[in-house]
Structure formats: structure tokens, C-alpha cells
Motif scaffolding. Structure first.
Motif, PDB file in Angstrom:
ATOM      1  N   MET A   1      -3.493  38.491  16.269  1.00  0.00           N
ATOM      2  CA  MET A   1      -3.893  39.242  15.071  1.00  0.00           C
ATOM      3  C   MET A   1      -3.921  40.729  15.395  1.00  0.00           C
ATOM      4  N   GLY A  63      -1.388  38.522  10.537  1.00  0.00           N
ATOM      5  CA  GLY A  63      -2.692  38.876  11.094  1.00  0.00           C
ATOM      6  C   GLY A  63      -3.354  40.045  10.407  1.00  0.00           C
ATOM      7  N   LYS A  84      -6.944  32.417   4.626  1.00  0.00           N
ATOM      8  CA  LYS A  84      -5.756  32.608   5.445  1.00  0.00           C
ATOM      9  C   LYS A  84      -4.579  32.119   4.636  1.00  0.00           C
ATOM     10  N   TYR A  90      -4.714  37.512   6.165  1.00  0.00           N
ATOM     11  CA  TYR A  90      -6.095  37.222   5.763  1.00  0.00           C
ATOM     12  C   TYR A  90      -6.473  38.103   4.574  1.00  0.00           C
ATOM     13  N   LEU A 143     -13.245  41.136  11.244  1.00  0.00           N
ATOM     14  CA  LEU A 143     -12.126  40.208  11.439  1.00  0.00           C
ATOM     15  C   LEU A 143     -10.924  40.931  12.046  1.00  0.00           C
ATOM     16  N   ALA A 146     -11.367  41.582  15.684  1.00  0.00           N
ATOM     17  CA  ALA A 146     -11.641  40.359  16.463  1.00  0.00           C
ATOM     18  C   ALA A 146     -13.084  40.276  16.933  1.00  0.00           C
ATOM     19  N   GLU A 147     -13.992  41.005  16.261  1.00  0.00           N
ATOM     20  CA  GLU A 147     -15.417  40.840  16.550  1.00  0.00           C
ATOM     21  C   GLU A 147     -15.867  39.440  16.152  1.00  0.00           C
ATOM     22  N   VAL A 148     -15.289  38.931  15.057  1.00  0.00           N
ATOM     23  CA  VAL A 148     -15.504  37.544  14.646  1.00  0.00           C
ATOM     24  C   VAL A 148     -14.146  36.914  14.390  1.00  0.00           C
ATOM     25  N   SER A 149     -14.102  35.601  14.471  1.00  0.00           N
ATOM     26  CA  SER A 149     -12.888  34.872  14.117  1.00  0.00           C
ATOM     27  C   SER A 149     -12.939  34.482  12.650  1.00  0.00           C
ATOM     28  N   PHE A 150     -11.798  34.107  12.124  1.00  0.00           N
ATOM     29  CA  PHE A 150     -11.733  33.605  10.754  1.00  0.00           C
ATOM     30  C   PHE A 150     -12.688  32.432  10.579  1.00  0.00           C
ATOM     31  N   GLU A 151     -12.729  31.536  11.528  1.00  0.00           N
ATOM     32  CA  GLU A 151     -13.559  30.337  11.434  1.00  0.00           C
ATOM     33  C   GLU A 151     -15.047  30.679  11.439  1.00  0.00           C
ATOM     34  N   GLU A 152     -15.414  31.767  12.100  1.00  0.00           N
ATOM     35  CA  GLU A 152     -16.830  32.148  12.189  1.00  0.00           C
ATOM     36  C   GLU A 152     -17.338  32.837  10.929  1.00  0.00           C
TER      37      GLU A 152
END
Length: 285
Positions: A1, A63, A84, A90, A143, A146-152
Motif C-alpha cells: 500500500m 493501495g 476495499k 480503499y 490507513l 499503515a498505522e492501522v490495517s484495513f482489517e483493524e
């Protein structure tokens, strides 16, 4: 991403709202590259917001994170979602129909609901009218960096459960192409339809043909004329109407160096429909 964060709103640039979104994103990470899709969506116009995402998303690297905030229901029970797309992009947006065109034409791989209580700019809990800054820009930057993922970002919901606006698909019947006038090429006033080029090819219409174009509003005829199917605007005289292929490889209608929508008071949306057919040949004796 990648680190791209692309913003779209109906806020305009007349005050500090967009700048505040930039600032929040940069507070999350200095590495986020922030760009603008547009901040000139007509106020509250979810349909146009949905179309501009469809027009733009596919041309950014996979990404890329998009934040779209056209949110007349801000502070209400409407949900905030992140999706997504099947193209690998995203989008963070209110669940109010803003994903209609992306879902219809390009597809969504997964949708998650963002918790507006826990996933928001720290110390913004008492603000309920600027989710563009406090939830969307904040989580978009998290997002993208990349501090958090999509799933998080939230829990999964059924893709089919999100809000969708009504759409009308283009059709072909006995050589007549019918579709909707989805949006304007705003600066120049051209009409962008949902009729794809391959529909013209199916009925053997080629560049140079004369076409009969009829426009209806709520089923009432408001315009009809015969015009050339041109490869470029230079193929017709200044002030002359034409049919052309727009940048999404759909059919557009324009006036060379003038605004078709202004001249003939044509609007957009599913209430505005258009018919295109080969014009009958006129033989002069």
C-alpha cells in the motif's frame, strides 16, 4: 500500500475546513502524501460524489486511500464505512450512497464499519458536525501511513447492505440507444452519459455518422437535434453540437466552445434520459 491520501468533499476552499483535514492527516504522519480529487462537489450531492469516485479511483496506484465527505446526515445514525475495491483501492466515506457507482461498475471486495466513538481524532468526542476532519481524514491518514490495517479499522458487514442510489443501465432496442445523463463535464458544460462506446459499435455507428439525439426530463421531451458523431471537437464548427467519446469511453454530448447544459437547460441524474440513434438520411432532389 502506498502513502497517497486523496480527498473529496463539498466543502469548497472558502474557509479552513479542508486545511484542517490536511493538518489532521499530517499530525498522524508526515509521510502521507495528500492530494485533492475535488472540493467542489455541489453541496449535499451524493450522486455527483459517487460519480467522481468512479471517474477517478481506477487511475491511482493500488493501495491509494480515498476519503469522500459529502455528508448531509453528519451526526445522525448513518454509519461511517471503509471499503476495499476489487481494483485494490480503499475508500472511507459515510454510508449514504457515495459508493454506488464504484460498486455498480467496478465492484467492492469488502466493507467494514468504522467505530465513530473509538476510531476518531483524540479529544474530538464533543464535536458531531465535522466527521470529515475527526473521523474520515484521521482514519484515512492512519490507513495510508499503515498505522492501522484495513482489517483493524472496523468489523465486516455485507457488501450488499450498504446504501445504494437508484441507477438506470443503458439499453439497446431496435437500434435506439437509451441511457441517463449521469454528470456534467462541469467547466465546459458537456453532458456525460452512461452509454458505453461499445453500444454504438453494436449498432454499427461510426465516426462521421449523423445521429439523432433526444433528451427527456421525467419522460417529457426537452431537446432533439441531429448532430455528428465526431472524433474530436475540431471536427465540427464553433457553436455546433456533437456526440463524442469521453475520457471514460462513454458517450458525451457537447457544443464546440460552449456549454450544452447552459444553452439548453439540461440537468443530470436518472430523471434525465437520452436516446441516440442513426439519423434518417435526407435526400434532396
Amino acid at each position: 500500500m502506498g502513502n497517497y491520501l486523496v480527498l473529496q468533499t463539498d466543502f469548497g476552499l472558502g474557509d479552513g475546513a479542508v486545511s484542517a483535514m490536511y493538518g489532521v492527516a499530517h499530525m498522524v504522519s508526515d509521510d502521507v502524501v495528500i492530494e485533492n480529487l475535488t472540493h467542489d462537489i455541489p453541496p449535499y450531492d451524493i450522486w455527483v460524489a459517487s460519480y467522481r469516485l468512479y471517474q477517478t479511483v481506477q487511475y491511482w496506484p493500488k493501495g491509494t486511500v480515498f476519503v469522500s465527505v459529502v455528508d448531509p446526515g453528519v451526526g445522525s445514525q448513518r454509519q461511517s464505512i471503509v471499503c476495499k475495491t476489487k481494483s485494490g483501492h480503499y475508500i472511507i466515506t459515510p454510508d449514504n450512497g457515495s459508493l454506488t457507482h464504484i460498486m455498480h461498475y467496478q465492484g467492492l471486495e469488502e466493507v467494514r464499519v468504522i467505530d465513530e466513538v473509538t476510531s476518531r481524532l483524540p479529544h474530538s468526542e464533543e464535536s458531531h458536525t465535522f466527521h470529515g476532519r475527526d473521523i474520515y481524514a484521521y482514519n484515512g491518514a492512519r490507513l495510508a501511513s499503515a498505522e492501522v490495517s484495513f482489517e483493524e479499522l472496523g468489523s465486516v458487514i455485507e457488501t450488499t447492505s450498504i446504501e445504494q442510489l437508484s441507477m438506470v443501465d443503458a439499453t439497446i432496442d431496435n437500434g435506439i440507444l437509451t441511457g441517463s445523463i449521469d454528470v456534467l463535464d462541469v467547466r465546459f458544460g458537456s453532458l456525460w452519459t452512461n452509454i458505453p462506446l461499445n453500444s454504438l459499435q453494436e449498432v454499427a455507428i461510426v465516426h462521421g455518422d449523423s445521429l439523432q439525439v433526444t433528451i427527456y426530463h421525467h419522460g417529457h421531451k426537452v431537446y432533439q437535434n441531429i448532430m455528428k458523431f465526431a472524433k474530436s471537437f475540431a471536427d465540427v464548427q464553433v457553436g455546433e453540437p456533437l456526440v463524442y467519446v469521453n475520457s471514460l469511453v462513454n458517450i458525451g454530448v457537447a457544443v464546440n466552445q460552449d456549454s450544452f447544459s447552459d444553452l439548453y437547460h439540461i440537468g443530470t441524474g436518472i430523471d434525465w434520459t437520452i436516446e441516440v440513434r442513426k439519423a434518417p438520411k435526407i435526400i434532396f432532389e
